[in-house]
Design a protein around this motif. Structure first.
Motif, PDB file in Angstrom:
ATOM      1  N   ILE A  89      61.264  23.954 -77.068  1.00 26.08           N
ATOM      2  CA  ILE A  89      60.852  22.601 -76.681  1.00 26.08           C
ATOM      3  C   ILE A  89      61.133  22.431 -75.181  1.00 26.08           C
ATOM      4  O   ILE A  89      62.258  22.629 -74.722  1.00 26.08           O
ATOM      5  CB  ILE A  89      61.607  21.535 -77.509  1.00 26.08           C
ATOM      6  CG1 ILE A  89      61.238  21.669 -78.986  1.00 26.08           C
ATOM      7  CG2 ILE A  89      61.286  20.130 -76.984  1.00 26.08           C
ATOM      8  CD1 ILE A  89      61.977  20.718 -79.915  1.00 26.08           C
ATOM      9  N   GLU A  90      60.079  22.086 -74.463  1.00 25.88           N
ATOM     10  CA  GLU A  90      60.209  21.834 -73.018  1.00 25.88           C
ATOM     11  C   GLU A  90      60.803  20.451 -72.813  1.00 25.88           C
ATOM     12  O   GLU A  90      60.433  19.492 -73.508  1.00 25.88           O
ATOM     13  CB  GLU A  90      58.819  21.862 -72.359  1.00 25.88           C
ATOM     14  CG  GLU A  90      58.180  23.218 -72.329  1.00 25.88           C
ATOM     15  CD  GLU A  90      58.257  23.887 -70.957  1.00 25.88           C
ATOM     16  OE1 GLU A  90      58.622  23.219 -69.961  1.00 25.88           O
ATOM     17  OE2 GLU A  90      57.941  25.087 -70.906  1.00 25.88           O
ATOM     18  N   LEU A  91      61.667  20.330 -71.855  1.00 25.90           N
ATOM     19  CA  LEU A  91      62.313  19.056 -71.540  1.00 25.90           C
ATOM     20  C   LEU A  91      61.717  18.489 -70.252  1.00 25.90           C
ATOM     21  O   LEU A  91      61.117  19.237 -69.460  1.00 25.90           O
ATOM     22  CB  LEU A  91      63.817  19.275 -71.371  1.00 25.90           C
ATOM     23  CG  LEU A  91      64.502  19.832 -72.619  1.00 25.90           C
ATOM     24  CD1 LEU A  91      65.913  20.287 -72.288  1.00 25.90           C
ATOM     25  CD2 LEU A  91      64.504  18.797 -73.737  1.00 25.90           C
ATOM     26  N   PRO A  92      61.895  17.203 -70.031  1.00 25.66           N
ATOM     27  CA  PRO A  92      61.439  16.652 -68.754  1.00 25.66           C
ATOM     28  C   PRO A  92      62.150  17.365 -67.615  1.00 25.66           C
ATOM     29  O   PRO A  92      63.318  17.743 -67.742  1.00 25.66           O
ATOM     30  CB  PRO A  92      61.886  15.182 -68.825  1.00 25.66           C
ATOM     31  CG  PRO A  92      62.164  14.916 -70.264  1.00 25.66           C
ATOM     32  CD  PRO A  92      62.561  16.208 -70.881  1.00 25.66           C
ATOM     33  N   LYS A  93      61.417  17.544 -66.521  1.00 23.08           N
ATOM     34  CA  LYS A  93      62.017  18.174 -65.346  1.00 23.08           C
ATOM     35  C   LYS A  93      61.628  17.340 -64.136  1.00 23.08           C
ATOM     36  O   LYS A  93      60.445  17.250 -63.798  1.00 23.08           O
ATOM     37  CB  LYS A  93      61.507  19.606 -65.201  1.00 23.08           C
ATOM     38  CG  LYS A  93      62.135  20.363 -64.046  1.00 23.08           C
ATOM     39  CD  LYS A  93      61.589  21.783 -63.976  1.00 23.08           C
ATOM     40  CE  LYS A  93      62.254  22.551 -62.858  1.00 23.08           C
ATOM     41  NZ  LYS A  93      61.573  23.833 -62.619  1.00 23.08           N
ATOM     42  N   ILE A  94      62.602  16.679 -63.569  1.00 16.39           N
ATOM     43  CA  ILE A  94      62.361  15.862 -62.382  1.00 16.39           C
ATOM     44  C   ILE A  94      62.699  16.734 -61.174  1.00 16.39           C
ATOM     45  O   ILE A  94      63.877  16.998 -60.894  1.00 16.39           O
ATOM     46  CB  ILE A  94      63.263  14.593 -62.373  1.00 16.39           C
ATOM     47  CG1 ILE A  94      63.239  13.877 -63.747  1.00 16.39           C
ATOM     48  CG2 ILE A  94      62.861  13.663 -61.237  1.00 16.39           C
ATOM     49  CD1 ILE A  94      61.912  13.309 -64.168  1.00 16.39           C
ATOM     50  N   CYS A  95      61.639  17.224 -60.518  1.00 18.65           N
ATOM     51  CA  CYS A  95      61.844  18.123 -59.376  1.00 18.65           C
ATOM     52  C   CYS A  95      62.174  17.296 -58.136  1.00 18.65           C
ATOM     53  O   CYS A  95      61.535  16.271 -57.873  1.00 18.65           O
ATOM     54  CB  CYS A  95      60.592  18.958 -59.131  1.00 18.65           C
ATOM     55  SG  CYS A  95      60.231  20.041 -60.519  1.00 18.65           S
ATOM     56  N   ASP A  96      63.173  17.719 -57.435  1.00 23.31           N
ATOM     57  CA  ASP A  96      63.679  16.915 -56.327  1.00 23.31           C
ATOM     58  C   ASP A  96      64.308  17.860 -55.315  1.00 23.31           C
ATOM     59  O   ASP A  96      65.058  18.761 -55.704  1.00 23.31           O
ATOM     60  CB  ASP A  96      64.742  15.958 -56.907  1.00 23.31           C
ATOM     61  CG  ASP A  96      65.183  14.884 -55.928  1.00 23.31           C
ATOM     62  OD1 ASP A  96      65.495  15.229 -54.769  1.00 23.31           O
ATOM     63  OD2 ASP A  96      65.235  13.708 -56.326  1.00 23.31           O
ATOM     64  N   PRO A  97      64.007  17.675 -54.044  1.00 18.50           N
ATOM     65  CA  PRO A  97      64.635  18.552 -53.039  1.00 18.50           C
ATOM     66  C   PRO A  97      66.152  18.459 -53.045  1.00 18.50           C
ATOM     67  O   PRO A  97      66.852  19.340 -52.550  1.00 18.50           O
ATOM     68  CB  PRO A  97      64.040  18.064 -51.704  1.00 18.50           C
ATOM     69  CG  PRO A  97      63.313  16.805 -51.995  1.00 18.50           C
ATOM     70  CD  PRO A  97      63.056  16.715 -53.470  1.00 18.50           C
ATOM     71  N   ARG A  98      66.699  17.392 -53.643  1.00 16.12           N
ATOM     72  CA  ARG A  98      68.170  17.263 -53.707  1.00 16.12           C
ATOM     73  C   ARG A  98      68.745  18.015 -54.898  1.00 16.12           C
ATOM     74  O   ARG A  98      69.953  18.047 -55.110  1.00 16.12           O
ATOM     75  CB  ARG A  98      68.552  15.782 -53.849  1.00 16.12           C
ATOM     76  CG  ARG A  98      68.098  14.897 -52.709  1.00 16.12           C
ATOM     77  CD  ARG A  98      68.289  13.434 -53.054  1.00 16.12           C
ATOM     78  NE  ARG A  98      67.533  13.075 -54.259  1.00 16.12           N
ATOM     79  CZ  ARG A  98      67.694  11.938 -54.932  1.00 16.12           C
ATOM     80  NH1 ARG A  98      68.587  11.055 -54.560  1.00 16.12           N
ATOM     81  NH2 ARG A  98      66.953  11.701 -56.005  1.00 16.12           N
ATOM     82  N   GLY A  99      67.830  18.595 -55.729  1.00 11.96           N
ATOM     83  CA  GLY A  99      68.289  19.268 -56.949  1.00 11.96           C
ATOM     84  C   GLY A  99      67.502  18.733 -58.122  1.00 11.96           C
ATOM     85  O   GLY A  99      67.254  17.527 -58.206  1.00 11.96           O
ATOM     86  N   ASN A 100      67.072  19.609 -59.003  1.00 10.67           N
ATOM     87  CA  ASN A 100      66.259  19.186 -60.144  1.00 10.67           C
ATOM     88  C   ASN A 100      67.129  18.525 -61.207  1.00 10.67           C
ATOM     89  O   ASN A 100      68.339  18.739 -61.267  1.00 10.67           O
ATOM     90  CB  ASN A 100      65.519  20.385 -60.726  1.00 10.67           C
ATOM     91  CG  ASN A 100      64.579  20.987 -59.712  1.00 10.67           C
ATOM     92  OD1 ASN A 100      64.125  20.299 -58.796  1.00 10.67           O
ATOM     93  ND2 ASN A 100      64.296  22.262 -59.853  1.00 10.67           N
ATOM     94  N   LEU A 101      66.475  17.735 -62.073  1.00  9.89           N
ATOM     95  CA  LEU A 101      67.200  16.987 -63.099  1.00  9.89           C
ATOM     96  C   LEU A 101      66.399  17.057 -64.405  1.00  9.89           C
ATOM     97  O   LEU A 101      65.188  16.836 -64.407  1.00  9.89           O
ATOM     98  CB  LEU A 101      67.348  15.534 -62.617  1.00  9.89           C
ATOM     99  CG  LEU A 101      68.120  14.524 -63.446  1.00  9.89           C
ATOM    100  CD1 LEU A 101      68.657  13.414 -62.541  1.00  9.89           C
ATOM    101  CD2 LEU A 101      67.274  13.918 -64.563  1.00  9.89           C
ATOM    102  N   SER A 102      67.069  17.398 -65.488  1.00 10.07           N
ATOM    103  CA  SER A 102      66.440  17.354 -66.822  1.00 10.07           C
ATOM    104  C   SER A 102      67.310  16.524 -67.733  1.00 10.07           C
ATOM    105  O   SER A 102      68.503  16.314 -67.454  1.00 10.07           O
ATOM    106  CB  SER A 102      66.270  18.764 -67.396  1.00 10.07           C
ATOM    107  OG  SER A 102      65.263  19.448 -66.677  1.00 10.07           O
ATOM    108  N   PHE A 103      66.732  16.051 -68.822  1.00  5.09           N
ATOM    109  CA  PHE A 103      67.513  15.197 -69.727  1.00  5.09           C
ATOM    110  C   PHE A 103      66.980  15.289 -71.147  1.00  5.09           C
ATOM    111  O   PHE A 103      65.835  15.715 -71.381  1.00  5.09           O
ATOM    112  CB  PHE A 103      67.525  13.739 -69.247  1.00  5.09           C
ATOM    113  CG  PHE A 103      66.148  13.120 -69.121  1.00  5.09           C
ATOM    114  CD1 PHE A 103      65.399  13.294 -67.960  1.00  5.09           C
ATOM    115  CD2 PHE A 103      65.604  12.368 -70.149  1.00  5.09           C
ATOM    116  CE1 PHE A 103      64.134  12.728 -67.840  1.00  5.09           C
ATOM    117  CE2 PHE A 103      64.340  11.794 -70.039  1.00  5.09           C
ATOM    118  CZ  PHE A 103      63.606  11.983 -68.866  1.00  5.09           C
ATOM    119  N   ILE A 104      67.832  14.891 -72.074  1.00  6.77           N
ATOM    120  CA  ILE A 104      67.461  14.802 -73.490  1.00  6.77           C
ATOM    121  C   ILE A 104      67.893  13.417 -73.950  1.00  6.77           C
ATOM    122  O   ILE A 104      69.067  13.054 -73.789  1.00  6.77           O
ATOM    123  CB  ILE A 104      68.178  15.869 -74.336  1.00  6.77           C
ATOM    124  CG1 ILE A 104      67.815  17.270 -73.844  1.00  6.77           C
ATOM    125  CG2 ILE A 104      67.837  15.694 -75.814  1.00  6.77           C
ATOM    126  CD1 ILE A 104      68.649  18.368 -74.469  1.00  6.77           C
TER     127      ILE A 104
END
Ligand code: TYD
Length: 138
Positions: A10-25
């Protein structure tokens, strides 16, 4: 077995950001069970593996938060190896699936979300017993 109850990545959301990526469940949104417990496996010495077992009723979702490892699943007949190496997806493991974890990389962290509180009675630790139960229509 419900069609929702199948092994899958299952793929999770991926918030791509130059400060560092963020995923969550988020409970009720990304994985097919309510989260009752979270645990993680870390500081695994080279070459070690986790013995296999199955759960009678527990659902799991496993994410390689750091590094990589293999989750080896067996339905009583076939064995499939899933290499987990990214923190923006995970492996859903339904109840009554035999699973072992091996091939941990240095500094890997395995995050496990579980649908139940810890209950040793939910474990099936003998593969032959598992096969008997799995072969009986579950
Ligand atoms: P276990 O799930 O048996 O790991 P493995 O099958 O991979 O060896 O857990 C190892 C020990 O940790 C076991 O004695 C019980 C304890 N434990 C808890 O107390 N709570 C938990 O949520 C988990 C996962 C394990």
């Amino acid at each position: 077995m419900d069609s929702n109850d199948r092994v899958r990545i299952i793929e999770l959301p991926k918030i791509c950001d130059p400060r560092g990526n963020l995923s969550f469940i988020q409970n009720g949104t990304h994985i097919p069970f309510d989260i009752a417990r979270v645990y993680w496996i870390y500081d695994v010495p080279g070459g070690k593996f986790r013995d296999g077992h199955a759960f009678r009723s527990q659902h799991e979702f496993i994410v390689a938060l750091s590094g990589s490892f293999d989750v080896v699943l067996n339905n009583g007949t076939d064995s499939v190896r899933h290499h987990l190496c990214r923190s923006y997806y995970g492996l859903y493991v339904p109840p009554m699936t035999w699973r072992a974890i091996d091939n941990f990389s240095t500094n890997s962290v395995a995050l496990v979300l579980s649908s139940t509180l810890y209950d040793e009675a939910d474990y099936i630790r003998d593969f032959n017993h598992y096969k008997e139960l799995a072969g009986n229509g579950r």
